[in-house]
Design a protein around this motif. Structure first.
Motif, PDB file in Angstrom:
ATOM      1  N   ARG A 197       0.853  -1.191   0.000  1.00  0.00           N
ATOM      2  CA  ARG A 197       0.000   0.000   0.000  1.00  0.00           C
ATOM      3  C   ARG A 197       0.888   1.241   0.000  1.00  0.00           C
ATOM      4  N   ARG A 237      -2.519  -1.579  -3.557  1.00  0.00           N
ATOM      5  CA  ARG A 237      -3.855  -1.137  -3.155  1.00  0.00           C
ATOM      6  C   ARG A 237      -3.742   0.200  -2.437  1.00  0.00           C
ATOM      7  N   GLY A 238      -4.421   1.208  -2.983  1.00  0.00           N
ATOM      8  CA  GLY A 238      -4.409   2.525  -2.355  1.00  0.00           C
ATOM      9  C   GLY A 238      -3.104   3.258  -2.609  1.00  0.00           C
ATOM     10  N   ARG A 262      -5.882  -1.475  -6.989  1.00  0.00           N
ATOM     11  CA  ARG A 262      -7.234  -1.235  -6.516  1.00  0.00           C
ATOM     12  C   ARG A 262      -7.271   0.084  -5.764  1.00  0.00           C
ATOM     13  N   ALA A 263      -8.247   0.924  -6.123  1.00  0.00           N
ATOM     14  CA  ALA A 263      -8.515   2.168  -5.404  1.00  0.00           C
ATOM     15  C   ALA A 263      -7.255   3.012  -5.224  1.00  0.00           C
ATOM     16  N   ASP A 314      -9.175  -1.717 -10.241  1.00  0.00           N
ATOM     17  CA  ASP A 314     -10.540  -1.918  -9.781  1.00  0.00           C
ATOM     18  C   ASP A 314     -10.795  -1.022  -8.577  1.00  0.00           C
ATOM     19  N   GLY A 315     -12.065  -0.755  -8.305  1.00  0.00           N
ATOM     20  CA  GLY A 315     -12.400  -0.024  -7.092  1.00  0.00           C
ATOM     21  C   GLY A 315     -12.225   1.471  -7.168  1.00  0.00           C
ATOM     22  N   GLY A 316     -12.112   2.033  -8.363  1.00  0.00           N
ATOM     23  CA  GLY A 316     -11.965   3.481  -8.486  1.00  0.00           C
ATOM     24  C   GLY A 316     -10.521   3.921  -8.536  1.00  0.00           C
ATOM     25  N   SER A 326     -10.378  -1.884 -16.461  1.00  0.00           N
ATOM     26  CA  SER A 326     -10.603  -0.958 -15.360  1.00  0.00           C
ATOM     27  C   SER A 326     -12.078  -0.937 -14.985  1.00  0.00           C
ATOM     28  N   ARG A 327     -12.319  -0.503 -13.741  1.00  0.00           N
ATOM     29  CA  ARG A 327     -13.678  -0.340 -13.234  1.00  0.00           C
ATOM     30  C   ARG A 327     -13.714   0.928 -12.379  1.00  0.00           C
ATOM     31  N   ASN A 328     -14.664   1.818 -12.680  1.00  0.00           N
ATOM     32  CA  ASN A 328     -14.799   3.080 -11.944  1.00  0.00           C
ATOM     33  C   ASN A 328     -13.502   3.888 -11.956  1.00  0.00           C
ATOM     34  N   THR A 329     -12.849   3.927 -13.086  1.00  0.00           N
ATOM     35  CA  THR A 329     -11.528   4.537 -13.181  1.00  0.00           C
ATOM     36  C   THR A 329     -11.492   5.549 -14.321  1.00  0.00           C
TER      37      THR A 329
END
Length: 390
Positions: free
Chosen positions: A173, A190-191, A207-208, A225-227, A243-246
């Motif tokens: 992270r 992630r993050g 992710r995110a 994923d996750g923005g 990608s998703r929500n990106t």
């Protein structure tokens, strides 16, 4: 906090310590048992907190054999910096910030914090070891042979790696900066923000968070994923992106050999300077594509609008929109395309432009298609690497 609340806190702490001490097992030989003094001291520490601070810096050298090709970094390290250079060994500098109840304890805990080195047949393993009491924060700076493969396992809050053979990051992270990596980069993250400059190839799974990528000489694979945000520029090889929500932005694609494949749900997708084969599948996301040269392309969208700036030169267009419109009418005429409408729901534009060439296919459901005009202002298309279209 008032006096009454503070008194209640102290009472709860005292009661808790008494219950613990009363129900604890008998002390082993050499251990201390229950005492009122220890009870009071424990309560004072609980209320007072870890206010004392001490810092220690330690530099060590780790010899390497020719068989060692990998450096593995693991453990709860707050910050890691790795610099590759022409050398035969590894130099580590450890900075420890320790907090405890007293100055003496903080100094002791800082001194007891160690960067432990272990070697296998092909790897040097570095891991942090902290004493149980107190609270420590560590920064590790490493100077390593540029030939090494760097593997970072879960732990660092921030990571910077420069001028090494390859990098593998497993499940971290926080902020990551990678630059001048000769070979492959493999990241699971992630993050936080990831910045990558000048890599041999890339396999990214995030992710995110956000990814800023500049200059990959080989192939690139990205999953987000996750923005978050993805910003990519100056790719030389192929691109496979999911990608998703990106928010996805690809620029300076004039050097990209392709093919480019994008599969995106929600967010947005923008490509500037496209001149290689591409397939774009998008749902619930706005799409904007500026082409720099004719190339085969397939664009499939659902539930949002598409803006396509056709390339200069010859190409064929086959566009079908269901439950939407193809605009503007004057642009369709200017390109010499033929507009037809089978029924109230379907609009179609087909034809050859400038003598024809590679086919660009557009299929859109519940979203309009705009055939945009290239901005003719001086320097307007500089970012996309394309000349103004007349």
């Amino acid at each position: 906090m008032g006096k009454r609340e503070l008194l209640l806190v102290v009472c709860f702490v005292v009661v808790g310590v008494v219950v613990y001490q009363a129900t604890a097992k008998d002390p082993a030989p050499g251990e201390r048992g229950f005492s009122l003094g220890r009870l009071i001291e424990a309560a004072r520490r609980e209320v007072g907190g870890q206010r004392a601070v001490a810092e220690v810096t330690t530099t060590s050298t780790h010899k390497l054999t020719a068989e060692i090709t990998e450096l593995r970094i693991t453990g709860p390290i707050s910050e890691v910096e790795v610099q590759g250079e022409e050398r035969a060994d590894v130099e580590s500098t450890l900075f420890v910030n320790s907090r405890a109840y007293t100055d003496a304890e903080a100094r002791q805990y800082a001194q007891d914090s160690m960067l432990v080195a272990d070697q296998t047949a092909s790897a040097l393993i570095l891991r942090m070891q902290f004493p149980q009491p107190g609270r420590q924060r560590s920064t590790v700076k490493l100077k390593v042979p540029a030939r090494l493969h760097i593997r970072v396992e879960p732990g660092p809050g921030s990571l910077a790696v420069r001028k090494v053979a390859a990098v593998e990051i497993a499940g971290t992270r926080g902020e990551v900066k990678l630059s001048q990596i000769a070979g492959r980069i493999q990241v699971s993250h992630r993050g936080g923000e990831v910045t990558i400059e000048d890599a041999g190839s890339l396999d990214f799974n995030g992710r995110a968070g956000s990814l800023k990528l500049t200059g990959v000489r080989g192939d690139t694979s990205i999953k987000m994923d996750g923005g978050g945000e993805i910003s990519v520029t100056n790719l030389a090889g192929s691109l496979d992106l999911e990608s998703r929500n990106t928010e996805v932005t690809l620029e300076n694609l004039d050097s990209t050999r392709g093919p480019i494949r994008i599969n995106s749900i929600a967010g947005s997708v923008t490509l500037k300077g496209l001149k290689s084969e591409a397939r774009i599948d998008v749902r619930n996301a706005e799409v904007k594509i500026v082409m720099a040269a004719p190339a085969p392309g397939a664009i499939y969208t659902e539930n949002d609008r598409v803006s396509l700036t056709p390339p200069p030169g010859g190409f064929n267009l086959d566009a079908l929109v269901i439950d939407g419109e193809i605009t503007p009418t004057e642009r369709i005429s200017q390109l010499g395309l033929r507009a037809t409408r089978e029924n109230d729901k379907e609009a179609r534009v087909v034809g050859a432009v400038n003598g024809g060439g590679p086919t660009i296919t557009v299929r859109s459901t519940r979203g309009d298609l705009e055939l945009a005009v290239r901005d003719e202002k001086p320097g307007a298309d500089k970012a996309s690497g394309t000349p103004p279209q007349k």
